[in-house]
Design a protein around this motif. Structure first.
Motif, PDB file in Angstrom:
ATOM      1  N   PRO A 188       0.796  -1.382   0.078  1.00 54.82           N
ATOM      2  CA  PRO A 188       0.020   0.039   0.043  1.00 54.82           C
ATOM      3  C   PRO A 188       0.913   1.198  -0.067  1.00 54.82           C
ATOM      4  O   PRO A 188       0.257   2.270  -0.283  1.00 54.82           O
ATOM      5  N   ARG A 189       2.171   1.265   0.713  1.00 49.72           N
ATOM      6  CA  ARG A 189       2.927   2.190   0.528  1.00 49.72           C
ATOM      7  C   ARG A 189       3.488   2.640  -0.710  1.00 49.72           C
ATOM      8  O   ARG A 189       3.467   3.923  -1.118  1.00 49.72           O
ATOM      9  N   LEU A 190       3.919   1.591  -1.414  1.00 50.72           N
ATOM     10  CA  LEU A 190       4.276   1.887  -2.755  1.00 50.72           C
ATOM     11  C   LEU A 190       3.138   2.266  -3.831  1.00 50.72           C
ATOM     12  O   LEU A 190       3.289   3.206  -4.475  1.00 50.72           O
ATOM     13  N   ARG A 191       2.111   1.761  -3.594  1.00 48.55           N
ATOM     14  CA  ARG A 191       0.922   2.343  -4.216  1.00 48.55           C
ATOM     15  C   ARG A 191       0.580   3.696  -4.108  1.00 48.55           C
ATOM     16  O   ARG A 191       0.364   4.737  -4.876  1.00 48.55           O
ATOM     17  N   GLY A 192       1.008   3.991  -2.777  1.00 51.24           N
ATOM     18  CA  GLY A 192       0.598   5.569  -2.224  1.00 51.24           C
ATOM     19  C   GLY A 192       1.754   6.481  -3.075  1.00 51.24           C
ATOM     20  O   GLY A 192       1.649   7.630  -3.398  1.00 51.24           O
ATOM     21  N   LEU A 193       2.949   6.053  -3.158  1.00 49.85           N
ATOM     22  CA  LEU A 193       3.966   6.750  -3.626  1.00 49.85           C
ATOM     23  C   LEU A 193       3.671   7.135  -5.278  1.00 49.85           C
ATOM     24  O   LEU A 193       3.904   8.163  -5.615  1.00 49.85           O
ATOM     25  N   VAL A 194       3.212   5.858  -5.922  1.00 52.57           N
ATOM     26  CA  VAL A 194       2.839   6.108  -7.332  1.00 52.57           C
ATOM     27  C   VAL A 194       1.852   7.347  -7.410  1.00 52.57           C
ATOM     28  O   VAL A 194       1.920   8.036  -8.338  1.00 52.57           O
ATOM     29  N   ASP A 195       0.743   7.195  -6.624  1.00 49.75           N
ATOM     30  CA  ASP A 195      -0.395   7.961  -6.745  1.00 49.75           C
ATOM     31  C   ASP A 195       0.183   9.520  -6.290  1.00 49.75           C
ATOM     32  O   ASP A 195      -0.105  10.509  -6.961  1.00 49.75           O
ATOM     33  N   GLY A 202       3.854  15.740 -14.800  1.00 47.28           N
ATOM     34  CA  GLY A 202       2.986  16.062 -15.751  1.00 47.28           C
ATOM     35  C   GLY A 202       1.915  14.950 -16.143  1.00 47.28           C
ATOM     36  O   GLY A 202       2.461  13.783 -15.732  1.00 47.28           O
ATOM     37  N   PRO A 203       1.018  15.103 -16.896  1.00 42.99           N
ATOM     38  CA  PRO A 203      -0.042  14.056 -17.111  1.00 42.99           C
ATOM     39  C   PRO A 203       0.510  12.911 -18.207  1.00 42.99           C
ATOM     40  O   PRO A 203       0.139  11.929 -17.868  1.00 42.99           O
ATOM     41  N   GLY A 204       1.298  13.262 -18.920  1.00 45.25           N
ATOM     42  CA  GLY A 204       2.039  12.337 -20.015  1.00 45.25           C
ATOM     43  C   GLY A 204       3.005  11.640 -19.378  1.00 45.25           C
ATOM     44  O   GLY A 204       3.690  10.849 -19.884  1.00 45.25           O
ATOM     45  N   ALA A 205       3.543  11.813 -18.068  1.00 45.84           N
ATOM     46  CA  ALA A 205       4.832  11.158 -17.589  1.00 45.84           C
ATOM     47  C   ALA A 205       4.535   9.492 -17.546  1.00 45.84           C
ATOM     48  O   ALA A 205       3.384   9.237 -16.802  1.00 45.84           O
ATOM     49  N   GLU A 206       5.390   8.916 -17.969  1.00 43.33           N
ATOM     50  CA  GLU A 206       5.431   7.411 -17.674  1.00 43.33           C
ATOM     51  C   GLU A 206       6.431   6.930 -16.530  1.00 43.33           C
ATOM     52  O   GLU A 206       7.631   7.364 -16.282  1.00 43.33           O
ATOM     53  N   VAL A 207       5.942   5.965 -15.461  1.00 38.24           N
ATOM     54  CA  VAL A 207       6.708   5.501 -14.588  1.00 38.24           C
ATOM     55  C   VAL A 207       6.839   4.093 -14.672  1.00 38.24           C
ATOM     56  O   VAL A 207       6.101   3.285 -15.147  1.00 38.24           O
ATOM     57  N   ALA A 208       8.142   3.624 -14.533  1.00 36.18           N
ATOM     58  CA  ALA A 208       8.464   2.157 -14.352  1.00 36.18           C
ATOM     59  C   ALA A 208       9.092   1.924 -12.912  1.00 36.18           C
ATOM     60  O   ALA A 208       9.722   2.728 -12.300  1.00 36.18           O
ATOM     61  N   LEU A 209       8.665   0.701 -12.458  1.00 38.46           N
ATOM     62  CA  LEU A 209       9.207   0.186 -11.233  1.00 38.46           C
ATOM     63  C   LEU A 209      10.154  -0.862 -11.606  1.00 38.46           C
ATOM     64  O   LEU A 209      10.149  -1.783 -12.285  1.00 38.46           O
ATOM     65  N   LEU A 210      11.319  -0.604 -11.164  1.00 34.26           N
ATOM     66  CA  LEU A 210      12.637  -1.223 -11.298  1.00 34.26           C
ATOM     67  C   LEU A 210      12.805  -2.078  -9.779  1.00 34.26           C
ATOM     68  O   LEU A 210      13.143  -1.260  -8.811  1.00 34.26           O
ATOM     69  N   ALA A 220       5.222  -6.984  -6.910  1.00 32.60           N
ATOM     70  CA  ALA A 220       4.220  -7.786  -7.240  1.00 32.60           C
ATOM     71  C   ALA A 220       2.912  -7.523  -6.474  1.00 32.60           C
ATOM     72  O   ALA A 220       1.723  -7.438  -7.018  1.00 32.60           O
ATOM     73  N   ARG A 221       2.977  -7.505  -5.261  1.00 29.42           N
ATOM     74  CA  ARG A 221       2.052  -7.138  -4.415  1.00 29.42           C
ATOM     75  C   ARG A 221       1.316  -5.762  -4.494  1.00 29.42           C
ATOM     76  O   ARG A 221      -0.047  -5.712  -4.276  1.00 29.42           O
ATOM     77  N   ALA A 222       1.949  -4.896  -5.035  1.00 39.58           N
ATOM     78  CA  ALA A 222       1.180  -3.648  -5.458  1.00 39.58           C
ATOM     79  C   ALA A 222       0.842  -3.349  -6.742  1.00 39.58           C
ATOM     80  O   ALA A 222       0.100  -2.383  -7.099  1.00 39.58           O
ATOM     81  N   ALA A 223       1.008  -4.307  -7.706  1.00 38.88           N
ATOM     82  CA  ALA A 223       0.913  -4.309  -9.096  1.00 38.88           C
ATOM     83  C   ALA A 223      -0.461  -4.222  -9.458  1.00 38.88           C
ATOM     84  O   ALA A 223      -0.959  -3.599 -10.475  1.00 38.88           O
ATOM     85  N   ASP A 225      -3.482  -3.399 -11.096  1.00 42.18           N
ATOM     86  CA  ASP A 225      -3.972  -2.077 -11.700  1.00 42.18           C
ATOM     87  C   ASP A 225      -3.251  -0.701 -11.349  1.00 42.18           C
ATOM     88  O   ASP A 225      -3.830   0.430 -11.204  1.00 42.18           O
ATOM     89  N   LEU A 226      -2.189  -1.004 -11.040  1.00 47.64           N
ATOM     90  CA  LEU A 226      -1.345  -0.044 -10.662  1.00 47.64           C
ATOM     91  C   LEU A 226      -0.647   0.831 -11.992  1.00 47.64           C
ATOM     92  O   LEU A 226      -0.338   0.320 -12.747  1.00 47.64           O
ATOM     93  N   ASP A 227      -0.918   2.373 -11.941  1.00 49.98           N
ATOM     94  CA  ASP A 227      -0.593   3.113 -12.880  1.00 49.98           C
ATOM     95  C   ASP A 227       0.803   3.419 -13.225  1.00 49.98           C
ATOM     96  O   ASP A 227       1.303   4.406 -13.113  1.00 49.98           O
ATOM     97  N   VAL A 228       1.179   2.372 -13.914  1.00 50.32           N
ATOM     98  CA  VAL A 228       2.789   2.198 -14.212  1.00 50.32           C
ATOM     99  C   VAL A 228       2.935   1.485 -15.562  1.00 50.32           C
ATOM    100  O   VAL A 228       2.183   0.790 -15.955  1.00 50.32           O
ATOM    101  N   ALA A 229       3.975   1.950 -16.328  1.00 48.62           N
ATOM    102  CA  ALA A 229       4.145   1.558 -17.687  1.00 48.62           C
ATOM    103  C   ALA A 229       4.628   0.073 -17.743  1.00 48.62           C
ATOM    104  O   ALA A 229       4.546  -0.765 -18.433  1.00 48.62           O
ATOM    105  N   ASP A 230       5.710   0.082 -16.792  1.00 47.46           N
ATOM    106  CA  ASP A 230       6.652  -1.144 -16.825  1.00 47.46           C
ATOM    107  C   ASP A 230       6.972  -1.480 -15.405  1.00 47.46           C
ATOM    108  O   ASP A 230       7.124  -0.747 -14.371  1.00 47.46           O
TER     109      ASP A 230
END
Length: 329
Positions: A188-195, A202-210, A220-223, A225-230
C-alpha cells in the motif's frame, strides 16, 4: 586446479546454497516471524506534510532535509556516529527528500533529477538488508541509473529516478525474508508513492518500477491495476504469483537474472501455513511465468546496477520506454 575441479566446486557450492535456502524456508514455517529488536535510535517523527505538488516540491525537500538534520543531532547525542553520519548526508543542501523517517531502521524516499518536469520516472524498490545504515549502496544504484538515463535519453526527454526505501526490508538471514509479510505491508505504501508521483509530474509522464530481489515481491503485491508502464524484476526469488496474469497489471512485466546470481538456487515453492505465505512460487524468468525475459549479463546478485553493465543498460532502456532496444536472454 585440475580441469573440471572448478566446475565441480561451483556445483558443490550451488548445492550448499540450495540446502541453506531450503532450511531457511522450513525455518520460516517452524518458528514465529520475529527477530531480536535492536536498540531504538532517537529520531524525530516525520514531518506532517500535505501531498506534494510541482509547486510545493522545494518546500517538501527542505522540510525533510531539516528533519534529517535533527535526526543526525539526536543520533550523535545518543552515541551512534554511523547513523548520525548517514542522516547528515541526507540533510545535505543538494538532497531532494520526498520523505524521511529516521526512527528504527529508517525510511527515506529520495529524488534524483527534476521530478516535476520528468517525462520518464524510474522508481527503484530495494531488497533485503536496506536501511538508513546501508542506504549508501542503494543510492549508488540510483545514481548509476540516473546517469545512464541522462546519457541514453533521446533529445528533449527528461528523466528522474526515485530511490524508494519506503518499507522495513527483511534481513537476509531472517525468517521474514522467506515470506510475503513485509511485502504485504509495503505494497500500500508503494501504491501511495505512485499516486503521489502522479500529483507532481505532468499528465504524460510514464513511470517504471525497477524491483530488486525481495523488492520484486513488494512490486508484485502492489501491481494490481497500478498506474505504471513497466515493472522490471531483477534477481527475484519469485513474486508470490504463478504468472504475470496473477499480478493483474496492464504494465509490461520484465524479468532478468545475472548468470552468477545465487538467487537461482532459491527453491521455487509457495505455501500458506498458519496464516503466512512461505516462499514465492514460480521463477519469474521461467517460461511458465510469462514475463519478458531480458539479458542481465554475467553479474551476481548485487551487480544489476553496476555502471557499464548490460543489466543497467537494459534497465535504462525499459525505463525510457525503448522496449525494442532491450536485449533478450
Amino acid at each position: 586446479m585440475r580441469p573440471g575441479t572448478a566446475v565441480r566446486w561451483r556445483r558443490r557450492v550451488g548445492r550448499w546454497r540450495r540446502a541453506a535456502l531450503a532450511t531457511l524456508v522450513v525455518g520460516a514455517v517452524a518458528y514465529p516471524l520475529s527477530g531480536a529488536a535492536r536498540p531504538e535510535i532517537p529520531a524525530p517523527p516525520p514531518v506532517a506534510l500535505a501531498a506534494p505538488t510541482a509547486d510545493t516540491l522545494t518546500d517538501v525537500y527542505a522540510a525533510n532535509r531539516a528533519n534529517a538534520a535533527e535526526a543526525a543531532r539526536m543520533a550523535e547525542a545518543y552515541g551512534d556516529r554511523h547513523r548520525a553520519a548517514a542522516d547528515r548526508g541526507l540533510a545535505g543542501p543538494s538532497r531532494q527528500l520526498l520523505t524521511f523517517d529516521g526512527r528504527g531502521e529508517g525510511l527515506v524516499t529520495e529524488v534524483l533529477g527534476d521530478l516535476a518536469h520528468a517525462d520518464r520516472v524510474a522508481v527503484l524498490v530495494p531488497g533485503s538488508d536496506t536501511g538508513l545504515d546501508t542506504y549508501g549502496r542503494f543510492r549508488a544504484a540510483a545514481l548509476a541509473l540516473h546517469r545512464q538515463l541522462v546519457a541514453e535519453a533521446p533529445g528533449g526527454v527528461r528523466t528522474a529516478v526515485v530511490a524508494w526505501l519506503g518499507y522495513e526490508t527483511p534481513g537476509t538471514v531472517s525468517t521474514a525474508v522467506a515470506t510475503t509479510g513485509r511485502a504485504d505491508e509495503a505494497a500500500p505504501r508503494l501504491r501511495g508513492l505512485v499516486d503521489a508521483l502522479r500529483g507532481v509530474t505532468g499528465p504524460g509522464a510514464e513511470v517504471a518500477l525497477l524491483c530488486h530481489s525481495y523488492g520484486s515481491v513488494v512490486c508484485a503485491r502492489a501491481a494490481d491495476d497500478l498506474d505504471v508502464a513497466d515493472i522490471a524484476l531483477v534477481g527475484s526469488p519469485g513474486t508470490g504469483a504463478d504468472s504475470v496474469a496473477g499480478l493483474r497489471t496492464g504494465a509490461r512485466v520484465w524479468a532478468a537474472r545475472g548468470a552468477d546470481d545465487w538467487v537461482e538456487n532459491v527453491p521455487h515453492l509457495s505455501a500458506d501455513l498458519f496464516g503466512t505465505t512461505v516462499g514465492f512460487g514460480t521463477d519469474p524468468v521461467s517460461p511458465a511465468f510469462g514475463a519478458r525475459v531480458f539479458d542481465a549479463g554475467d553479474g551476481g546478485h548485487s551487480d544489476y546496477f553496476d555502471p557499464g553493465s548490460l543489466s543497467l543498460t537494459n534497465l535504462a532502456r525499459i525505463a525510457l520506454g525503448e522496449t525494442t532496444e532491450v536485449t533478450h536472454d
